[in-house]
Design a protein around this motif. Structure first.
Motif, PDB file in Angstrom:
ATOM      1  N   MET A  74       0.842  -1.206   0.000  1.00 42.49           N
ATOM      2  CA  MET A  74       0.000   0.000   0.000  1.00 42.49           C
ATOM      3  C   MET A  74       0.885   1.267   0.000  1.00 42.49           C
ATOM      4  O   MET A  74       1.885   1.312   0.722  1.00 42.49           O
ATOM      5  CB  MET A  74      -0.858  -0.025   1.260  1.00 42.49           C
ATOM      6  CG  MET A  74      -1.717   1.191   1.434  1.00 42.49           C
ATOM      7  SD  MET A  74      -2.524   1.126   3.044  1.00 42.49           S
ATOM      8  CE  MET A  74      -4.123   0.658   2.522  1.00 42.49           C
ATOM      9  N   PRO A  75       0.518   2.309  -0.785  1.00 43.32           N
ATOM     10  CA  PRO A  75       1.357   3.520  -0.773  1.00 43.32           C
ATOM     11  C   PRO A  75       1.240   4.314   0.532  1.00 43.32           C
ATOM     12  O   PRO A  75       0.204   4.283   1.204  1.00 43.32           O
ATOM     13  CB  PRO A  75       0.833   4.343  -1.950  1.00 43.32           C
ATOM     14  CG  PRO A  75      -0.290   3.604  -2.564  1.00 43.32           C
ATOM     15  CD  PRO A  75      -0.565   2.369  -1.776  1.00 43.32           C
ATOM     16  N   VAL A  76       2.312   5.022   0.851  1.00 49.00           N
ATOM     17  CA  VAL A  76       2.379   5.822   2.082  1.00 49.00           C
ATOM     18  C   VAL A  76       2.834   7.239   1.728  1.00 49.00           C
ATOM     19  O   VAL A  76       3.729   7.413   0.902  1.00 49.00           O
ATOM     20  CB  VAL A  76       3.398   5.189   3.071  1.00 49.00           C
ATOM     21  CG1 VAL A  76       3.614   6.066   4.301  1.00 49.00           C
ATOM     22  CG2 VAL A  76       2.955   3.784   3.487  1.00 49.00           C
ATOM     23  N   LEU A  77       2.218   8.235   2.362  1.00 49.56           N
ATOM     24  CA  LEU A  77       2.724   9.610   2.262  1.00 49.56           C
ATOM     25  C   LEU A  77       3.471   9.919   3.554  1.00 49.56           C
ATOM     26  O   LEU A  77       3.015   9.545   4.639  1.00 49.56           O
ATOM     27  CB  LEU A  77       1.571  10.616   2.121  1.00 49.56           C
ATOM     28  CG  LEU A  77       0.737  10.586   0.839  1.00 49.56           C
ATOM     29  CD1 LEU A  77      -0.325  11.689   0.881  1.00 49.56           C
ATOM     30  CD2 LEU A  77       1.627  10.754  -0.397  1.00 49.56           C
ATOM     31  N   GLY A  78       4.594  10.626   3.433  1.00 50.34           N
ATOM     32  CA  GLY A  78       5.359  11.019   4.621  1.00 50.34           C
ATOM     33  C   GLY A  78       4.928  12.415   5.063  1.00 50.34           C
ATOM     34  O   GLY A  78       4.879  13.339   4.249  1.00 50.34           O
ATOM     35  N   ALA A  79       4.612  12.556   6.363  1.00 51.79           N
ATOM     36  CA  ALA A  79       4.226  13.864   6.907  1.00 51.79           C
ATOM     37  C   ALA A  79       5.058  14.146   8.142  1.00 51.79           C
ATOM     38  O   ALA A  79       5.455  13.234   8.863  1.00 51.79           O
ATOM     39  CB  ALA A  79       2.744  13.874   7.256  1.00 51.79           C
ATOM     40  N   GLY A  80       5.295  15.428   8.387  1.00 53.53           N
ATOM     41  CA  GLY A  80       6.045  15.823   9.588  1.00 53.53           C
ATOM     42  C   GLY A  80       7.411  16.328   9.210  1.00 53.53           C
ATOM     43  O   GLY A  80       8.326  15.534   8.966  1.00 53.53           O
ATOM     44  N   GLY A  81       7.556  17.644   9.098  1.00 48.38           N
ATOM     45  CA  GLY A  81       8.866  18.229   8.829  1.00 48.38           C
ATOM     46  C   GLY A  81       9.185  18.375   7.358  1.00 48.38           C
ATOM     47  O   GLY A  81      10.361  18.511   7.006  1.00 48.38           O
ATOM     48  N   VAL A  82       8.185  18.378   6.486  1.00 51.85           N
ATOM     49  CA  VAL A  82       8.482  18.529   5.056  1.00 51.85           C
ATOM     50  C   VAL A  82       8.048  19.919   4.580  1.00 51.85           C
ATOM     51  O   VAL A  82       6.864  20.255   4.630  1.00 51.85           O
ATOM     52  CB  VAL A  82       7.773  17.450   4.203  1.00 51.85           C
ATOM     53  CG1 VAL A  82       8.136  17.638   2.724  1.00 51.85           C
ATOM     54  CG2 VAL A  82       8.150  16.061   4.673  1.00 51.85           C
ATOM     55  N   GLY A  83       9.040  20.690   4.111  1.00 48.99           N
ATOM     56  CA  GLY A  83       8.723  22.024   3.614  1.00 48.99           C
ATOM     57  C   GLY A  83       9.620  22.419   2.458  1.00 48.99           C
ATOM     58  O   GLY A  83       9.487  23.481   1.891  1.00 48.99           O
ATOM     59  N   ARG A  84      10.572  21.521   2.092  1.00 46.57           N
ATOM     60  CA  ARG A  84      11.504  21.841   1.002  1.00 46.57           C
ATOM     61  C   ARG A  84      11.880  20.569   0.261  1.00 46.57           C
ATOM     62  O   ARG A  84      11.550  19.451   0.701  1.00 46.57           O
ATOM     63  CB  ARG A  84      12.722  22.532   1.569  1.00 46.57           C
ATOM     64  CG  ARG A  84      13.473  21.713   2.603  1.00 46.57           C
ATOM     65  CD  ARG A  84      14.529  22.525   3.295  1.00 46.57           C
ATOM     66  NE  ARG A  84      15.447  23.041   2.290  1.00 46.57           N
ATOM     67  CZ  ARG A  84      16.334  24.001   2.530  1.00 46.57           C
ATOM     68  NH1 ARG A  84      16.412  24.549   3.724  1.00 46.57           N
ATOM     69  NH2 ARG A  84      17.159  24.403   1.588  1.00 46.57           N
ATOM     70  N   GLY A  85      12.584  20.780  -0.880  1.00 41.33           N
ATOM     71  CA  GLY A  85      12.873  19.657  -1.769  1.00 41.33           C
ATOM     72  C   GLY A  85      13.736  18.568  -1.163  1.00 41.33           C
ATOM     73  O   GLY A  85      13.554  17.388  -1.452  1.00 41.33           O
ATOM     74  N   ARG A  86      14.694  18.950  -0.301  1.00 39.99           N
ATOM     75  CA  ARG A  86      15.556  17.912   0.294  1.00 39.99           C
ATOM     76  C   ARG A  86      14.734  17.008   1.202  1.00 39.99           C
ATOM     77  O   ARG A  86      14.998  15.818   1.324  1.00 39.99           O
ATOM     78  CB  ARG A  86      16.712  18.564   1.068  1.00 39.99           C
ATOM     79  CG  ARG A  86      17.862  18.958   0.163  1.00 39.99           C
ATOM     80  CD  ARG A  86      18.992  19.535   0.952  1.00 39.99           C
ATOM     81  NE  ARG A  86      18.817  20.958   1.127  1.00 39.99           N
ATOM     82  CZ  ARG A  86      19.471  21.697   2.025  1.00 39.99           C
ATOM     83  NH1 ARG A  86      20.346  21.141   2.827  1.00 39.99           N
ATOM     84  NH2 ARG A  86      19.263  22.992   2.114  1.00 39.99           N
ATOM     85  N   GLN A  87      13.725  17.602   1.855  1.00 36.85           N
ATOM     86  CA  GLN A  87      12.863  16.787   2.727  1.00 36.85           C
ATOM     87  C   GLN A  87      11.928  15.899   1.891  1.00 36.85           C
ATOM     88  O   GLN A  87      11.661  14.751   2.252  1.00 36.85           O
ATOM     89  CB  GLN A  87      12.081  17.706   3.677  1.00 36.85           C
ATOM     90  CG  GLN A  87      13.010  18.287   4.743  1.00 36.85           C
ATOM     91  CD  GLN A  87      12.622  19.652   5.257  1.00 36.85           C
ATOM     92  OE1 GLN A  87      11.798  20.343   4.667  1.00 36.85           O
ATOM     93  NE2 GLN A  87      13.229  20.061   6.360  1.00 36.85           N
ATOM     94  N   LEU A  88      11.476  16.418   0.752  1.00 33.76           N
ATOM     95  CA  LEU A  88      10.670  15.589  -0.161  1.00 33.76           C
ATOM     96  C   LEU A  88      11.530  14.424  -0.679  1.00 33.76           C
ATOM     97  O   LEU A  88      11.088  13.271  -0.728  1.00 33.76           O
ATOM     98  CB  LEU A  88      10.146  16.461  -1.315  1.00 33.76           C
ATOM     99  CG  LEU A  88       9.545  15.782  -2.539  1.00 33.76           C
ATOM    100  CD1 LEU A  88       8.388  14.857  -2.171  1.00 33.76           C
ATOM    101  CD2 LEU A  88       9.036  16.825  -3.542  1.00 33.76           C
ATOM    102  N   ALA A  89      12.793  14.724  -1.019  1.00 36.44           N
ATOM    103  CA  ALA A  89      13.704  13.667  -1.494  1.00 36.44           C
ATOM    104  C   ALA A  89      13.899  12.612  -0.414  1.00 36.44           C
ATOM    105  O   ALA A  89      13.907  11.399  -0.697  1.00 36.44           O
ATOM    106  CB  ALA A  89      15.059  14.274  -1.880  1.00 36.44           C
ATOM    107  N   ALA A  90      14.020  13.058   0.843  1.00 35.26           N
ATOM    108  CA  ALA A  90      14.213  12.107   1.950  1.00 35.26           C
ATOM    109  C   ALA A  90      12.998  11.191   2.074  1.00 35.26           C
ATOM    110  O   ALA A  90      13.131   9.975   2.270  1.00 35.26           O
ATOM    111  CB  ALA A  90      14.444  12.865   3.256  1.00 35.26           C
ATOM    112  N   ALA A  91      11.806  11.756   1.937  1.00 32.99           N
ATOM    113  CA  ALA A  91      10.590  10.942   2.042  1.00 32.99           C
ATOM    114  C   ALA A  91      10.579   9.884   0.945  1.00 32.99           C
ATOM    115  O   ALA A  91      10.291   8.705   1.196  1.00 32.99           O
ATOM    116  CB  ALA A  91       9.346  11.833   1.946  1.00 32.99           C
TER     117      ALA A  91
END
Ligand SMILES: Cc1cc2nc3c(=O)[nH]c(=O)nc-3n(C[C@H](O)[C@H](O)[C@H](O)COP(=O)(O)O)c2cc1C
Length: 370
Positions: free
Chosen positions: A218-235
């Motif tokens: 099942m797909p998962v979205l990551g939430a908590g501390g994401v506000g920029r591209g490096r954090q999106l990349a980490a997710a």
């Protein structure tokens, strides 16, 4: 970008935005992500009004709604619509004295009862009222319903799926995520401890891959501390198929946040986001404020369980504080990202900035193997 979340909603980038503000919802969807309107406990009339406005402005782009399941909220009955009948006198006295001592004026007696009764009514709504809210929303072209604070109530998934609407829920642990999977959700949102609003104890870095593995495929979205591209990349690197962001929209010019709170957010550092049960009765991450800190002082009463603590804060505290903008007491849910939110932006700037930084990150990572 291409992945299952983009395909599920026909969006360009798997950036999901939680917001109580319809302008943010519309702008995020128009920028290629997916805006989700936090409906809290809106009246049926308000639901109609907000969704009609979104439909008229969103240009056919997809959007969703986020609802609070009312399972733990009982109808107190008309006779109990008075704050001093639902919260203990000790607690009410503690808050009254705290604000009196700080020079925050009391509500005029004529308004006090009315304000408190409206509030109690809004926060004691029944399951039937919640179902009516969802029923109205389903008459609009919503593509997603997200349930906060638990698995979707019985029957919701079937009703939504019958209309082609996807359903998701927020998870602060693998246990929650597995429960949502069993309830028929299409995906889950793994919310780390650094997030604004209600959170569990595990931080995003550790929680996201655990939830991804627990509910796979099942797909998962990551939430908590994401506000920029490096954090999106980490997710994405940790196995998530997109991100769910709440705090970062609060300093956009489209946001609902009032000017005094906005100033406080812009001036705040990462340690000014505190995790406390004092504003809702459940652990919630919010902007540092004097009301929350007072409960740690010697002689303070024990924090009440939800929803009583929230009624106390809203009914006596917040209403008095916001009337005169008592700066030290003002608060708003916000995550640790607050330390990075140092200027006013726009929704489009945030989305484009995230995508640009994601591309740079990808190039930087590729160079590691050259
Ligand atoms: C102002 C604000 C209000 C929130 N209210 C809700 C809510 O009503 N329902 C909900 O599911 N999540 C709510 N959240 C949490 C968000 O859905 C999301 O999980 C969180 O903001 C993600 O972390 P971030 O703040 O670091 O982006 C709220 C968050 C903020 C910042």
């Amino acid at each position: 970008m291409k992945n299952r979340m983009c395909e599920m909603f026909g969006i360009e980038a798997p950036i999901f935005a939680f917001s109580h503000c319809r302008d943010v919802v519309v702008e995020v969807s128009k920028a290629g992500g997916l805006g989700v309107l936090g409906m809290g406990r809106m009246s049926p009339e308000r639901v109609r009004e907000e969704l009609r406005w979104i439909d008229a402005h969103i240009g056919g782009k997809p959007y969703g709604i986020d609802i609070l399941s009312p399972t733990t909220y009982a109808d107190p009955g008309e006779q109990k619509l008075e704050l001093d009948k639902v919260v203990p006198a000790e607690h009410l006295g503690f808050v009254r004295k705290m604000l009196d001592d700080a020079g925050v004026p009391r509500l005029p007696q004529s308004d006090e009862k009315e304000i408190q009764q409206t509030l109690l009514k809004e926060n004691a709504f029944t399951r039937e009222e919640s179902e009516l809210m969802v029923e109205i929303a389903m008459q609009h072209p919503i593509r997603l319903i997200v349930n906060a604070l638990g698995s979707p109530p019985p029957g919701l998934v079937e009703r939504a799926h019958a209309r082609g609407i996807k359903v998701a829920a927020m998870a602060g642990s693998e246990k929650h995520a597995l429960r949502h999977k069993a309830a028929g959700c299409d995906f889950v949102i793994a919310v780390g401890h650094e997030a604004g609003g209600h959170t569990g104890k595990t931080t995003s870095m550790v929680l996201w891959p655990r939830v991804v593995d627990a509910v796979a495929p099942m797909p998962v979205l990551g939430a908590g501390g994401v506000g920029r591209g490096r954090q999106l990349a980490a997710a994405l690197a940790l196995g998530c198929e997109g991100v769910w962001c709440g705090s970062i929209w609060l300093t956009t010019k489209q946001s609902e946040v009032q000017p005094e709170i906005r100033k406080k957010i812009i001036a705040a550092g990462p340690d000014d986001s505190i995790h406390t049960p004092t504003v809702t009765g459940k652990p919630c991450r919010t902007l540092r404020n004097r009301f929350s800190e007072a409960w740690d002082e010697p002689g303070a009463p024990k924090v009440l369980p939800a929803p009583l603590q929230m009624l106390l804060w809203w009914g006596e505290g917040r209403t008095r504080v916001e009337r005169v903008n008592a700066k030290d007491f003002l608060t708003y849910p916000i995550g640790q990202l607050v330390g990075d939110m140092n200027e006013e932006t726009s929704v489009r700037q945030v989305v484009q900035g995230m995508l640009e930084e994601l591309a740079e990150t990808r190039e930087r990572l590729e160079r590691v193997w050259e």
